[in-house]
Write an enzyme that holds these catalytic residues in place. Structure first.
Site, PDB file in Angstrom:
ATOM      1  N   SER A 183      50.202 -15.982  35.843  1.00 34.63           N
ATOM      2  CA  SER A 183      50.954 -15.608  37.287  1.00 34.63           C
ATOM      3  C   SER A 183      51.473 -16.884  37.942  1.00 34.63           C
ATOM      4  CB  SER A 183      49.870 -14.698  38.300  1.00 34.63           C
ATOM      5  OG  SER A 183      49.763 -13.572  37.626  1.00 34.63           O
TER       6      SER A 183
ATOM      7  N   LYS B 236      55.083  -9.119  40.161  1.00 34.45           N
ATOM      8  CA  LYS B 236      53.555  -9.554  40.362  1.00 34.45           C
ATOM      9  C   LYS B 236      53.464 -10.151  41.789  1.00 34.45           C
ATOM     10  CE  LYS B 236      49.193 -10.388  39.461  1.00 34.45           C
ATOM     11  NZ  LYS B 236      48.704 -11.456  38.465  1.00 34.45           N
TER      12      LYS B 236
ATOM     13  N   LYS C 254      46.409 -18.625  46.072  1.00 37.28           N
ATOM     14  CA  LYS C 254      47.376 -19.313  45.323  1.00 37.28           C
ATOM     15  C   LYS C 254      48.597 -17.943  45.201  1.00 37.28           C
ATOM     16  CE  LYS C 254      47.795 -18.406  41.115  1.00 37.28           C
ATOM     17  NZ  LYS C 254      47.844 -18.309  39.617  1.00 37.28           N
TER      18      LYS C 254
END
Lengths: 298, 298, 298, 298
Positions: free
Chosen positions: A96, A171, A239
């Site tokens: 990701s 995502k 993140k």
């Protein structure tokens, strides 16, 4: 037999590589930290001593690493995938990361005749073990078709969502909605507790109506009980919120709630709760509201 | 036969009263605006000329009116329910109002020997017609049991969630989550469109994972198509966000996302979109992001 | 000689009444809590035993009480000002309350031939003692002129800003800007400390440029030293933010920062810091950022 | 005579270089876009044909360029300053860039014996022309002393605020406070107008009390008149908010208002108003509140 180089054998990548080996692929795994057990070799795979070794004879290379910087190193670095790839290689990055990095990698790959896909997943460790991940794939339709035999081993839902980077974009959107929904449920729970509502009953009604969501289904019970074992860690969601907010900014998209919840996740991390499950946003709402993190009545 | 006084025969109350009449209750309806059709009388009910007439012989009185001020008038006013109630009356307010008002009404009722419940609903006009509403009930457990025969006619899910006001508190939490989730989905959609992702595919993947929610299931398609017919109007959700934010403030509960989305709903209303479905939050995200409200490619 | 009834002899009202008496007005003071000292009588004023007594012979009545509810009681109650006012009375409310309440009071007053003004102040206890308050006045221009001899005794800046309620509206705007500016300075300070900047030097530069403001001038030193003695208490600013957010909502004005800082002040109050100076917003930024409230290097 | 290489002769850098030449420095200027006029040569300076030429014989080099990327290119690039610097060179970057980039540049410089300072300014074009800029300087105290003769020519307030990067950090804090204050004043103005307050009088009172700030002093009149000519453009403030939010995130500092106003500035830019003065945040508050951008009564 298709040879798959698999780079990144951690919590997610490890079981994915095992599933591929068990499904009959010739899997050559590599991790900078040598894998703690021989699950992959027991499943019929091999362990390589370098990226080069994992990539050299591979038909397909999969990466499952931590962040954009890791992907840049492992894909574009001097000792990286592209440096050792055969023309025609299919390179699937399942980490990701930033959509921008995915597009950059794809552009570099194209120059060398390597076909790249970004294919981040959701579903967590259990999804990786069970091979039931959701996979959102960006890249060319033809390459998506070529990758399906591999992806369908590790995922239950595999969807082609657009060009290079689109997988990462979806995502990112996923992480935006998940973070926001957890926060909304957290605010609702603290509000209900403050009014001494029967929260178990309340969560049941809420989950049954238009307010229903997967967080109420899967996380509310743990939130009511104040168990915040991960699951998915605040550090990682922090993140990811960095990816969402940067990508939205780059595209000129204004996300007031996304931006606000990114601040709240940053606050949890700053306070030392980065290792807790993301449902710990409840702790922060309680702190702000001057309520201790002990369930009333317990 | 149980006689039910039913006050408020609008979009929601009308079909609810009809369902009660069809279920065999002796329903005496009243509305300040005389009902536009004779559905209730055709279903076997009667129309009263005043609140007094609807209440005087009733065993149960139900109110389904617009806001806290209306409940105060119809319940506590000189010509109101309590002024004409028999001792022992069961008074069920099914309007969505402030928990504080619900508690005030219940306290007044108790002085007169009237048993009060707050029992707001979710499920909209279709739920009212089908008798499939979700009902969250606050008040005494014994009174809740007594009310069940009535409530189960109009609702599919009927849950006792706590003391007086708790029904309204849960409804408020419901509206907080619904508003916030719509906004999150709106931000995600505009973000995905900006990156030219295949949004139909993306919504499918998102709905299947931890980001899954009822808004993605029921509203995302309409949002992608930019059809904002209500449904549930921004005006009403604005009223409800006023209840949520005030109740949270009164209880010292801090709700950063709830407060932020209340501002966004207020903005839509201020711009003249109060009559649109609450999914029109998408319009605002587009406006902020400088994108026109026309689906790309259409 | 003009007789002034002065109701509310607290921290603010006490010294204001004394200043009026010393300026030669015939001051008849009243407070529900009898004043703790005889400063007013020493200054030549008198203490009344009731609102009625303070009002009956007055040419001008001033109120300086806590909130909208207090003004409603003291002005509109059965034993209140309007019940005992002579026609032609000039009634100046100097409390900080809702603009709506001010307009309601003015409308009631008009029916009885009483001229009303809303005239909230800023400048704090020291301004009240020194007679240097800023006063923002709403009401008729003629009544404003009539009130000037009184107002100029207690204030240094006395400005007519519009019709009934306008004084309160400007006070609300004042509190919005003050709260927001404190929060901005707090965020800046924690940010600078995190980067080990010389904050004394930094505050000096910031105060000298376009970022300059009265909070940097008067409060930043105390914030750097973490001394949060009031000054103006969080509890009161929380009350005022309730006025601002409600009035903005009523007028359809969207105030994203005002709304956000209202949540932060609510958080401080909920955590038990309501008695601290409003500059304690710094504490909250530190808490959110996981930094202890101790000055680095001390 | 001290030779100063001056790179970046735009709206800000141009007049600064002229001031240095007029003060007796031997100025060798360079810009990728050759300067549109000969002001610098008329003032006694020279124009170089390359960075190398501007740097080679310089005792001091100043850069005044657009963003972090430009600084990286001009300082660290193959044809950049460090590549041609004499050991002992004093390199002062006066651009507004990321503190991280400033620290990176300083570290590189140190390896080559070049002394670096970050010295961003505030005060705008007029400050540059008049030599009255505020300058916040990060770096070693000794180098700061060495730079003072140069800096005091172009600035009226020159303050050493900490180690490498500290100048940029203070500039970032400055931009946070400025953006937030403009937004607060904008919210207050729209709120006051909605209540038909005399805004000229109101701004006067607000500016005189604790709410007072430089935006009320310098920008409110233009905001009331809806003149949004820059001044300082939204585009640039958007860039700066990117620096602030990233730097705060990197340091684990939570800035709820800073983050919210960054979204609002992003919205203005996304809507095509990037060329307006930053006081145009007023336009956005009006848009959100459904009010047209025409002054009431005009």
């Amino acid at each position: 037999m298709t040879t798959v180089g698999f780079i990144g054998l951690g919590i997610m990548g490890g079981p994915m590589a095992v599933n591929l080996a068990e499904a009959g692929f010739d899997v050559v795994g590599f991790d900078v930290v040598p894998p703690r057990n021989d699950l992959l070799t027991r499943a019929g795979g091999r362990i390589a001593g370098s990226v080069a070794e994992a990539v050299r004879k591979a038909d397909v290379v999969v990466t499952m690493v931590r962040d954009s910087a890791d992907v840049e190193t492992v894909a574009l670095g001097e000792q990286g995938i592209l440096a050792h790839a055969r023309p025609g290689l299919l390179y699937i990055d399942m980490s990701s990361i930033s959509p921008t990095t995915s597009r950059d990698v794809a552009a570099e790959a194209e120059l060398l005749g390597v076909r790249a896909l970004d294919a981040p997943v959701s579903g967590g460790e259990s999804g990786a073990i069970e091979g039931s991940l959701s996979i959102m794939v960006g890249g060319d339709a033809e390459d998506f078709q070529a990758a399906l035999p591999v992806l369908e081993v590790v995922g239950a839902t595999v969807v082609h969502v657009g060009p290079h980077g689109a997988g990462q974009t979806v995502k990112a959107a996923n992480q935006l909605i998940v973070a926001g929904t957890i926060e909304l449920v957290a605010e609702a729970i603290v509000f209900l507790e403050a009014y001494e509502v029967d929260t178990d009953a309340a969560v049941r009604v809420l989950a049954g109506g238009l307010a229903g969501n997967r967080i109420l289904d899967r996380k509310a019970a743990g939130m009511l009980a104040r168990t915040f074992e991960p699951g998915f860690r605040i550090d990682l969601h922090h993140k990811d919120m960095g990816i969402v907010t940067t990508a939205a900014r780059d595209a000129g998209v204004v996300i007031p709630l996304g931006s606000a919840v990114a601040q709240l996740i940053a606050a949890l991390k700053a306070q030392g709760d980065g290792g807790l499950d993301h449902s710990a946003l409840l702790k922060l709402v309680e702190q702000l509201s001057g309520r201790s993190t002990v369930r009333p009545g317990s």
